[in-house]
Design an enzyme around this catalytic site. Structure first.
Site, PDB file in Angstrom:
ATOM      1  N   ARG A   1      -2.902  21.169 -14.695  1.00 14.09           N
ATOM      2  CA  ARG A   1      -1.877  20.157 -14.986  1.00 14.09           C
ATOM      3  C   ARG A   1      -2.108  19.520 -16.354  1.00 14.09           C
ATOM      4  O   ARG A   1      -1.174  19.010 -16.983  1.00 14.09           O
ATOM      5  CB  ARG A   1      -1.829  19.085 -13.899  1.00 14.09           C
ATOM      6  CG  ARG A   1      -0.678  18.109 -14.115  1.00 14.09           C
ATOM      7  CD  ARG A   1      -0.325  17.315 -12.882  1.00 14.09           C
ATOM      8  NE  ARG A   1       0.806  16.410 -13.155  1.00 14.09           N
ATOM      9  CZ  ARG A   1       1.466  15.745 -12.239  1.00 14.09           C
ATOM     10  NH1 ARG A   1       1.144  15.863 -10.973  1.00 14.09           N
ATOM     11  NH2 ARG A   1       2.471  14.949 -12.575  1.00 14.09           N
TER      12      ARG A   1
ATOM     13  N   LYS B   1       3.504  11.413 -11.215  1.00 10.16           N
ATOM     14  CA  LYS B   1       2.684  10.527 -12.048  1.00 10.16           C
ATOM     15  C   LYS B   1       3.433   9.218 -12.248  1.00 10.16           C
ATOM     16  O   LYS B   1       4.542   9.207 -12.771  1.00 10.16           O
ATOM     17  CB  LYS B   1       2.414  11.169 -13.413  1.00 10.16           C
ATOM     18  CG  LYS B   1       1.199  12.062 -13.477  1.00 10.16           C
ATOM     19  CD  LYS B   1       0.935  12.416 -14.932  1.00 10.16           C
ATOM     20  CE  LYS B   1      -0.328  13.215 -15.092  1.00 10.16           C
ATOM     21  NZ  LYS B   1      -0.577  13.529 -16.526  1.00 10.16           N
TER      22      LYS B   1
ATOM     23  N   HIS C   1       0.384  15.699 -26.494  1.00  7.94           N
ATOM     24  CA  HIS C   1       0.315  14.303 -26.087  1.00  7.94           C
ATOM     25  C   HIS C   1      -0.956  13.588 -26.556  1.00  7.94           C
ATOM     26  O   HIS C   1      -0.955  12.364 -26.650  1.00  7.94           O
ATOM     27  CB  HIS C   1       0.437  14.191 -24.566  1.00  7.94           C
ATOM     28  CG  HIS C   1       1.817  14.439 -24.056  1.00  7.94           C
ATOM     29  ND1 HIS C   1       2.473  15.643 -24.235  1.00  7.94           N
ATOM     30  CD2 HIS C   1       2.685  13.643 -23.382  1.00  7.94           C
ATOM     31  CE1 HIS C   1       3.674  15.569 -23.678  1.00  7.94           C
ATOM     32  NE2 HIS C   1       3.828  14.375 -23.160  1.00  7.94           N
TER      33      HIS C   1
ATOM     34  N   LYS D   1       7.389  22.830 -15.069  1.00 10.99           N
ATOM     35  CA  LYS D   1       6.691  21.644 -14.569  1.00 10.99           C
ATOM     36  C   LYS D   1       6.358  21.796 -13.090  1.00 10.99           C
ATOM     37  O   LYS D   1       5.235  21.501 -12.655  1.00 10.99           O
ATOM     38  CB  LYS D   1       7.568  20.401 -14.797  1.00 10.99           C
ATOM     39  CG  LYS D   1       6.985  19.096 -14.258  1.00 10.99           C
ATOM     40  CD  LYS D   1       5.858  18.599 -15.109  1.00 10.99           C
ATOM     41  CE  LYS D   1       5.293  17.260 -14.633  1.00 10.99           C
ATOM     42  NZ  LYS D   1       6.026  16.095 -15.127  1.00 10.99           N
TER      43      LYS D   1
ATOM     44  N   HIS E   1       0.289  10.338 -28.025  1.00 11.66           N
ATOM     45  CA  HIS E   1      -0.012   9.037 -27.438  1.00 11.66           C
ATOM     46  C   HIS E   1      -0.788   8.159 -28.418  1.00 11.66           C
ATOM     47  O   HIS E   1      -0.576   6.933 -28.472  1.00 11.66           O
ATOM     48  CB  HIS E   1      -0.819   9.212 -26.152  1.00 11.66           C
ATOM     49  CG  HIS E   1      -0.003   9.613 -24.974  1.00 11.66           C
ATOM     50  ND1 HIS E   1      -0.558  10.034 -23.778  1.00 11.66           N
ATOM     51  CD2 HIS E   1       1.344   9.666 -24.779  1.00 11.66           C
ATOM     52  CE1 HIS E   1       0.405  10.318 -22.918  1.00 11.66           C
ATOM     53  NE2 HIS E   1       1.562  10.105 -23.497  1.00 11.66           N
TER      54      HIS E   1
ATOM     55  N   ASN F   1       0.059  18.190 -21.021  1.00 15.19           N
ATOM     56  CA  ASN F   1      -0.200  17.200 -22.061  1.00 15.19           C
ATOM     57  C   ASN F   1      -0.249  17.825 -23.450  1.00 15.19           C
ATOM     58  O   ASN F   1      -0.720  17.176 -24.398  1.00 15.19           O
ATOM     59  CB  ASN F   1      -1.517  16.469 -21.775  1.00 15.19           C
ATOM     60  CG  ASN F   1      -1.395  15.505 -20.608  1.00 15.19           C
ATOM     61  OD1 ASN F   1      -0.427  14.757 -20.505  1.00 15.19           O
ATOM     62  ND2 ASN F   1      -2.351  15.539 -19.710  1.00 15.19           N
TER      63      ASN F   1
ATOM     64  N   ARG G   1       0.806  -1.234   0.000  1.00 14.16           N
ATOM     65  CA  ARG G   1       0.000   0.000   0.000  1.00 14.16           C
ATOM     66  C   ARG G   1       0.836   1.279   0.000  1.00 14.16           C
ATOM     67  O   ARG G   1       0.343   2.350   0.342  1.00 14.16           O
ATOM     68  CB  ARG G   1      -0.998   0.013   1.160  1.00 14.16           C
ATOM     69  CG  ARG G   1      -2.034  -1.097   1.075  1.00 14.16           C
ATOM     70  CD  ARG G   1      -3.145  -0.913   2.092  1.00 14.16           C
ATOM     71  NE  ARG G   1      -4.172  -1.906   1.886  1.00 14.16           N
ATOM     72  CZ  ARG G   1      -4.210  -3.093   2.464  1.00 14.16           C
ATOM     73  NH1 ARG G   1      -3.223  -3.445   3.293  1.00 14.16           N
ATOM     74  NH2 ARG G   1      -5.188  -3.931   2.236  1.00 14.16           N
TER      75      ARG G   1
ATOM     76  N   HIS H   1       9.011   8.432 -27.511  1.00 15.98           N
ATOM     77  CA  HIS H   1       7.935   9.266 -26.987  1.00 15.98           C
ATOM     78  C   HIS H   1       8.088  10.709 -27.471  1.00 15.98           C
ATOM     79  O   HIS H   1       7.119  11.349 -27.884  1.00 15.98           O
ATOM     80  CB  HIS H   1       7.949   9.218 -25.455  1.00 15.98           C
ATOM     81  CG  HIS H   1       6.960  10.133 -24.814  1.00 15.98           C
ATOM     82  ND1 HIS H   1       5.595   9.949 -24.912  1.00 15.98           N
ATOM     83  CD2 HIS H   1       7.140  11.256 -24.064  1.00 15.98           C
ATOM     84  CE1 HIS H   1       4.979  10.909 -24.246  1.00 15.98           C
ATOM     85  NE2 HIS H   1       5.882  11.709 -23.726  1.00 15.98           N
TER      86      HIS H   1
ATOM     87  N   GLU I   1      10.282  17.501 -24.924  1.00 15.94           N
ATOM     88  CA  GLU I   1       9.581  17.926 -23.707  1.00 15.94           C
ATOM     89  C   GLU I   1      10.138  19.255 -23.187  1.00 15.94           C
ATOM     90  O   GLU I   1       9.401  20.047 -22.596  1.00 15.94           O
ATOM     91  CB  GLU I   1       9.680  16.840 -22.637  1.00 15.94           C
ATOM     92  CG  GLU I   1       8.953  15.547 -22.964  1.00 15.94           C
ATOM     93  CD  GLU I   1       7.441  15.631 -22.797  1.00 15.94           C
ATOM     94  OE1 GLU I   1       6.911  16.722 -22.493  1.00 15.94           O
ATOM     95  OE2 GLU I   1       6.781  14.587 -22.978  1.00 15.94           O
TER      96      GLU I   1
ATOM     97  N   GLU J   1      -4.111  16.700 -11.668  1.00 16.71           N
ATOM     98  CA  GLU J   1      -4.626  16.962 -13.006  1.00 16.71           C
ATOM     99  C   GLU J   1      -6.132  17.196 -13.016  1.00 16.71           C
ATOM    100  O   GLU J   1      -6.866  16.654 -13.840  1.00 16.71           O
ATOM    101  CB  GLU J   1      -4.264  15.820 -13.963  1.00 16.71           C
ATOM    102  CG  GLU J   1      -4.254  16.257 -15.425  1.00 16.71           C
ATOM    103  CD  GLU J   1      -3.660  15.220 -16.356  1.00 16.71           C
ATOM    104  OE1 GLU J   1      -4.356  14.835 -17.291  1.00 16.71           O
ATOM    105  OE2 GLU J   1      -2.508  14.813 -16.137  1.00 16.71           O
TER     106      GLU J   1
END
Length: 361
Positions: A239, A141, A246, A225, A250, A243, A120, A263, A183, A235
């Site tokens: 936030r 993330k 992206h 960032k 993606h 992206n 956990r 990427h 990026e 997000e």
């Protein structure tokens, strides 16, 4: 050695950036309370032969275990996630143990997700070894890919520290410099017009990303960032700006198969499309043609001709920002003037058709 704090609602933690990252790792580890019972360093087959020994030797007082996965985006999988969990249990790791993510974005995301869910949640440290990971290592993330979509399974889980040992970057192949630089460009476009201008004037080729220029670019990109993450950790609002590029990026990665494009190359395609779409929707001039020419000058590839726009549309509708099946795109009204816009399917399809034509003139 530059040190700054990354502040989020759930945690404040240090980021170290410079030539003495291994010393910073030793210091961070020694100050952890409670004292770690064991350490698991997770890396991949490209990075481990180069740097694993240096990292484990910096942890001289620790009970250190290592786990190495094959290199590549496709390895950010449930199978590797489960195998690492099994290994940690077999080695008797407990809630006082610590995980170190030694690698690029794939390792940072995967190892972070293991840490977030093992018993956990246990502590972990990000040690990025790529330029690209300046983005993924900051902000918490973590997660794995699913064949239907990238990063669909994961959590928001902050590390104890991010340690950027600059010498680790110097063995990167050219395509990884290019991938990470995408990026850096993104952070300038969405949040720092001065950085955007500076990159155009100072980074005439990827070889210019060395020494003081490299550290300055990283410092400024990370600052963008960090500011966004401080305002919105999970997000729920701004936030999503991170992206930019992206949604299509993606979709391209998933459609081609993870690993065929880096990427950063996919994000560069996504940014070029987002600028073109922004110009169409807001009737503004963002110099999208000049932007594309600038990126091509670094060697970024053009959009593969075999991609089908209807299939890309379906992939984009599976993006995490999508709501009720409607595509939501991060767009620009100007440099560092960002918004998230719901875009109708026909508008996206028309823009994709134009984009494919423009890319392959």
């Amino acid at each position: 050695m530059l040190m700054r704090y990354i502040e989020t609602k759930s945690k404040c933690y240090p980021l170290y950036l410079g030539e003495e990252g291994l010393a910073a790792l030793r210091s961070v580890y020694q100050q952890l309370q409670p004292t770690p019972s064991a350490v698991l360093v997770i890396s991949d087959s490209s990075i481990a032969p180069l740097y694993m020994k240096q990292v484990t030797e910096a942890l001289t007082s620790a009970d250190v275990h290592t786990y190495v996965i094959p290199s590549g985006e496709k390895e950010k999988s449930f199978e590797n996630y489960y195998a690492i969990q099994t290994y940690a249990l077999e080695k008797g790791m407990d809630r006082r143990s610590v995980i170190i993510a030694l690698g690029g974005g794939v390792i940072g995301d995967l190892a972070g997700f293991v840490a977030a869910t093992f018993m956990r949640g246990i502590r972990f440290i990000q040690m990025p070894t790529t330029l690209l990971a300046h983005d993924s290592a900051v902000g918490g993330k973590v997660g794995i890919n699913h064949p239907i979509g990238k990063n669909m399974i994961g959590a928001f889980y902050q590390p104890e520290a991010v340690i950027y040992h600059i010498p680790f970057l110097y063995t990167l192949p050219q395509e990884e410099w290019r991938s990470g630089y995408a990026e850096v460009i993104k952070h300038g476009v969405i949040g720092d017009a001065h950085l955007y201008d500076w990159l155009q004037k100072e980074i005439l080729s990827l070889e210019d990303l060395r020494g003081e220029k490299l550290q300055y670019a990283l410092q400024q990109a990370i600052a963008v960032k960090a500011k966004v993450v401080a305002a919105d950790e999970t997000e729920s609002s701004v936030r999503a700006y991170l992206n930019f590029g992206h949604t299509l990026g993606h979709a391209i990665e998933a459609e081609l198969g993870y690993g065929r494009l880096t990427h950063g190359d996919a994000v560069a395609m996504g940014m070029r499309f987002a600028l073109l779409l922004s110009e169409r929707i807001y009737d503004v001039d963002l110099a999208s043609v000049a932007f594309a020419k600038w990126l091509f000058g670094y060697g970024y590839p053009k959009l593969p001709m075999e991609l089908n726009i209807e299939r890309l549309l379906l992939r984009m509708k599976q993006d995490k920002k999508a709501q009720s099946g409607e595509i939501r795109m991060v767009l620009l009204r100007g440099i560092a003037d960002v918004c998230v816009e719901e875009v109708q399917d026909k508008v996206v399809l028309d823009a994709l058709a134009q984009f494919i034509q423009t890319e392959n003139l």
